[in-house]
Design a protein around this motif. Sequence first.
Motif, mmCIF file in Angstrom:
data_model
loop_
_atom_site.group_PDB
_atom_site.id
_atom_site.type_symbol
_atom_site.label_atom_id
_atom_site.label_comp_id
_atom_site.label_asym_id
_atom_site.label_seq_id
_atom_site.Cartn_x
_atom_site.Cartn_y
_atom_site.Cartn_z
ATOM 1 N N MET A 1 1.938 6.979 -24.668
ATOM 2 C CA MET A 1 1.353 6.364 -26.083
ATOM 3 C C MET A 1 1.107 5.144 -25.924
ATOM 4 S SD MET A 1 0.239 6.886 -29.345
ATOM 5 C CE MET A 1 0.560 8.855 -28.739
ATOM 6 N N CYS A 2 1.723 4.073 -25.329
ATOM 7 C CA CYS A 2 2.602 3.414 -24.504
ATOM 8 C C CYS A 2 1.114 1.857 -24.538
ATOM 9 C CB CYS A 2 3.512 2.740 -24.323
ATOM 10 S SG CYS A 2 4.273 0.555 -24.286
ATOM 11 N N TRP A 3 0.549 2.302 -23.756
ATOM 12 C CA TRP A 3 -0.777 1.788 -23.098
ATOM 13 C C TRP A 3 -1.752 1.876 -24.507
ATOM 14 C CZ3 TRP A 3 -5.141 4.875 -24.117
ATOM 15 C CH2 TRP A 3 -5.195 6.880 -23.981
ATOM 16 N N LEU A 4 -1.711 3.065 -24.633
ATOM 17 C CA LEU A 4 -3.012 2.879 -25.837
ATOM 18 C C LEU A 4 -2.800 2.424 -27.486
ATOM 19 C CD1 LEU A 4 -5.058 4.050 -28.234
ATOM 20 C CD2 LEU A 4 -3.385 6.001 -29.061
ATOM 21 N N LEU A 5 -0.922 1.844 -27.764
ATOM 22 C CA LEU A 5 -0.889 1.128 -28.473
ATOM 23 C C LEU A 5 -1.313 -0.292 -27.740
ATOM 24 C CD1 LEU A 5 -0.137 -0.304 -30.952
ATOM 25 C CD2 LEU A 5 2.265 0.275 -30.235
ATOM 26 N N ALA A 6 -1.126 -0.969 -26.564
ATOM 27 C CA ALA A 6 -1.582 -2.002 -26.492
ATOM 28 C C ALA A 6 -2.693 -2.352 -26.250
ATOM 29 C CB ALA A 6 -0.801 -1.562 -23.912
ATOM 30 N N TYR A 7 -3.516 -1.541 -25.845
ATOM 31 C CA TYR A 7 -5.259 -2.025 -26.044
ATOM 32 C C TYR A 7 -5.366 -1.867 -27.616
ATOM 33 C CZ TYR A 7 -6.032 0.415 -21.534
ATOM 34 O OH TYR A 7 -5.890 1.094 -19.931
ATOM 35 N N LEU A 8 -4.843 -1.134 -28.477
ATOM 36 C CA LEU A 8 -5.133 -1.621 -29.620
ATOM 37 C C LEU A 8 -4.381 -2.674 -30.010
ATOM 38 C CD1 LEU A 8 -3.699 1.830 -31.826
ATOM 39 C CD2 LEU A 8 -6.181 1.204 -32.018
ATOM 40 N N MET A 9 -3.727 -3.559 -29.691
ATOM 41 C CA MET A 9 -2.912 -5.282 -29.682
ATOM 42 C C MET A 9 -4.073 -6.114 -29.242
ATOM 43 S SD MET A 9 -0.015 -5.118 -31.571
ATOM 44 C CE MET A 9 0.945 -6.075 -31.022
ATOM 45 N N ILE A 10 -4.582 -5.702 -28.064
ATOM 46 C CA ILE A 10 -5.596 -6.253 -27.069
ATOM 47 C C ILE A 10 -6.740 -6.325 -28.334
ATOM 48 C CG2 ILE A 10 -6.839 -6.515 -25.641
ATOM 49 C CD1 ILE A 10 -5.243 -5.328 -23.803
ATOM 50 N N ALA A 11 -7.120 -5.180 -28.662
ATOM 51 C CA ALA A 11 -8.275 -5.505 -29.351
ATOM 52 C C ALA A 11 -8.050 -5.808 -31.573
ATOM 53 C CB ALA A 11 -9.118 -3.678 -29.926
ATOM 54 N N PHE A 12 -7.412 -6.259 -31.619
ATOM 55 C CA PHE A 12 -6.862 -6.560 -32.412
ATOM 56 C C PHE A 12 -6.828 -8.273 -32.689
ATOM 57 C CE2 PHE A 12 -3.176 -8.850 -35.134
ATOM 58 C CZ PHE A 12 -2.998 -8.824 -36.189
ATOM 59 N N ALA A 13 -6.391 -8.114 -31.154
ATOM 60 C CA ALA A 13 -6.050 -10.314 -31.268
ATOM 61 C C ALA A 13 -7.688 -10.664 -30.706
ATOM 62 C CB ALA A 13 -5.182 -10.187 -29.972
ATOM 63 N N ALA A 14 -8.474 -9.972 -30.070
ATOM 64 C CA ALA A 14 -9.050 -9.965 -30.482
ATOM 65 C C ALA A 14 -10.618 -9.789 -31.770
ATOM 66 C CB ALA A 14 -10.799 -9.274 -29.802
ATOM 67 N N THR A 15 -10.295 -9.545 -32.691
ATOM 68 C CA THR A 15 -10.821 -8.593 -33.723
ATOM 69 C C THR A 15 -10.121 -10.438 -34.392
ATOM 70 O OG1 THR A 15 -10.736 -6.578 -33.724
ATOM 71 C CG2 THR A 15 -10.914 -7.907 -36.016
ATOM 72 N N MET A 16 -9.191 -11.047 -34.241
ATOM 73 C CA MET A 16 -8.437 -12.111 -35.172
ATOM 74 C C MET A 16 -9.190 -13.574 -34.686
ATOM 75 S SD MET A 16 -6.514 -10.267 -37.201
ATOM 76 C CE MET A 16 -7.577 -9.788 -37.515
ATOM 77 N N TRP A 17 -9.644 -13.315 -33.489
ATOM 78 C CA TRP A 17 -10.413 -14.293 -32.367
ATOM 79 C C TRP A 17 -11.314 -14.299 -33.421
ATOM 80 C CZ3 TRP A 17 -8.262 -12.108 -27.425
ATOM 81 C CH2 TRP A 17 -6.521 -13.238 -27.235
ATOM 82 N N GLY A 18 -12.343 -13.128 -33.149
ATOM 83 C CA GLY A 18 -13.421 -12.822 -34.237
ATOM 84 C C GLY A 18 -13.157 -13.861 -35.281
ATOM 85 N N LEU A 19 -12.026 -14.230 -36.002
ATOM 86 C CA LEU A 19 -12.703 -14.899 -37.996
ATOM 87 C C LEU A 19 -12.342 -16.419 -37.423
ATOM 88 C CD1 LEU A 19 -10.169 -12.187 -39.568
ATOM 89 C CD2 LEU A 19 -12.696 -12.272 -39.236
ATOM 90 N N ILE A 20 -11.950 -16.760 -36.111
ATOM 91 C CA ILE A 20 -12.482 -17.996 -35.563
ATOM 92 C C ILE A 20 -13.111 -19.086 -36.626
ATOM 93 C CG2 ILE A 20 -12.761 -19.126 -33.591
ATOM 94 C CD1 ILE A 20 -10.621 -20.117 -33.022
ATOM 95 N N GLY A 21 -14.546 -18.534 -36.239
ATOM 96 C CA GLY A 21 -15.673 -19.169 -36.975
ATOM 97 C C GLY A 21 -14.975 -20.164 -38.583
ATOM 98 N N PHE A 22 -14.773 -19.319 -39.666
ATOM 99 C CA PHE A 22 -14.583 -19.337 -40.191
ATOM 100 C C PHE A 22 -13.637 -21.262 -40.520
ATOM 101 C CE2 PHE A 22 -11.826 -18.719 -44.244
ATOM 102 C CZ PHE A 22 -12.806 -19.242 -44.603
ATOM 103 N N PHE A 23 -12.664 -21.099 -39.907
ATOM 104 C CA PHE A 23 -11.795 -21.978 -40.192
ATOM 105 C C PHE A 23 -12.064 -23.060 -39.632
ATOM 106 C CE2 PHE A 23 -9.017 -17.919 -40.255
ATOM 107 C CZ PHE A 23 -8.594 -18.254 -40.907
ATOM 108 N N VAL A 24 -13.234 -22.797 -38.410
ATOM 109 C CA VAL A 24 -13.633 -24.160 -37.602
ATOM 110 C C VAL A 24 -14.526 -24.568 -38.226
ATOM 111 C CG1 VAL A 24 -15.102 -24.767 -35.678
ATOM 112 C CG2 VAL A 24 -12.774 -22.808 -35.179
ATOM 113 N N LYS A 25 -15.359 -23.140 -38.745
ATOM 114 C CA LYS A 25 -16.705 -24.492 -39.351
ATOM 115 C C LYS A 25 -16.565 -25.203 -40.951
ATOM 116 C CE LYS A 25 -20.805 -23.085 -37.829
ATOM 117 N NZ LYS A 25 -21.981 -24.128 -37.395
#
Length: 295
Positions: A1-25
């Motif tokens: 289960m720990c590995w699944l949470l690790a994958y979810l955390m990485i996916a969460f981080a990537a989703t947050m990075w995907g929002l960066i364009g809003f602030f940069v623009k």
Amino acid sequence: MCWLLAYLMIAFAATMWGLIGFFVKGLSEIGFSAMEIVTIRVGTAAIMLLIVGLSFFRTRLKIKLRDVPLFIGTGLFSIVFFNWCYFTAIDRMNIPVAAALLYTSPAFVITLSVLFLKEKINLRKLLAVGGTILGSALVAEITLTQSSSFSTSSIFIGLGAGLGYALYSIFGKVALQSYHPFTLTFYTFLTAALFLIPSFIGKPNVNLLIQQDVFLYAVGLGLVPTVLAYFAYSWGLEKVESSRAAIIATVEPVAATILGVMVYLEKISFIQGMGIVLILASVTLVNLPKGKYLI
């Protein structure tokens, strides 16, 4: 289960990075240059992390002098270089294309991981990397067909973002053998801030930081796609291979494209949709458990 949470955390981080364009623009339209936006990002992140560290992670603030080069690697060679390349690419091109070029990073990560971290490479990883790169290219296809062609220098700057982003996984993986994810995140942004802030002080745009809209953009940029995202990614990276983490993180172009559609009313084509599906399929492939019929 720990590995699944690790994958979810990485996916969460990537989703947050995907929002960066809003602030940069937003900051770019106000008049900030790419490097000034990088400085705002790392500066606000370092301040936030210092407050959090002094409040909750005092014991995690200690590092050894011999390990300083690791944080120079994550702070300067990755964060400063990667952010400048990425923000410049966003400004010269747009969010989907910049994100597509950024996500050549898994190829860099796998190559560097094999050379320096002795991680194993297999056909499944290679297929996943190929799928994410092709998927990212398809995500950007609509812009490439509707806009004027981009200069060679812009393309290389976008690829530079991919290399710089890859270096965080390499230096970070080594640092996480000795340090907590918070320690890695804090000293990464502290190093970057100490390098960039002196060149920002005294510039005319510094006075704009007291404006409400600029302040909100700065806080949002420092918190959402920076502090939250990098802490989540570092936590996941501690438990997952660098190459695997880099492939999972390619969900960012998906989030970036959704941002472009919802906020900037950019159209999405069938080909872009196929690119999104290919990215998600590649991420799924690399994370399927080993079995008799899996490569």
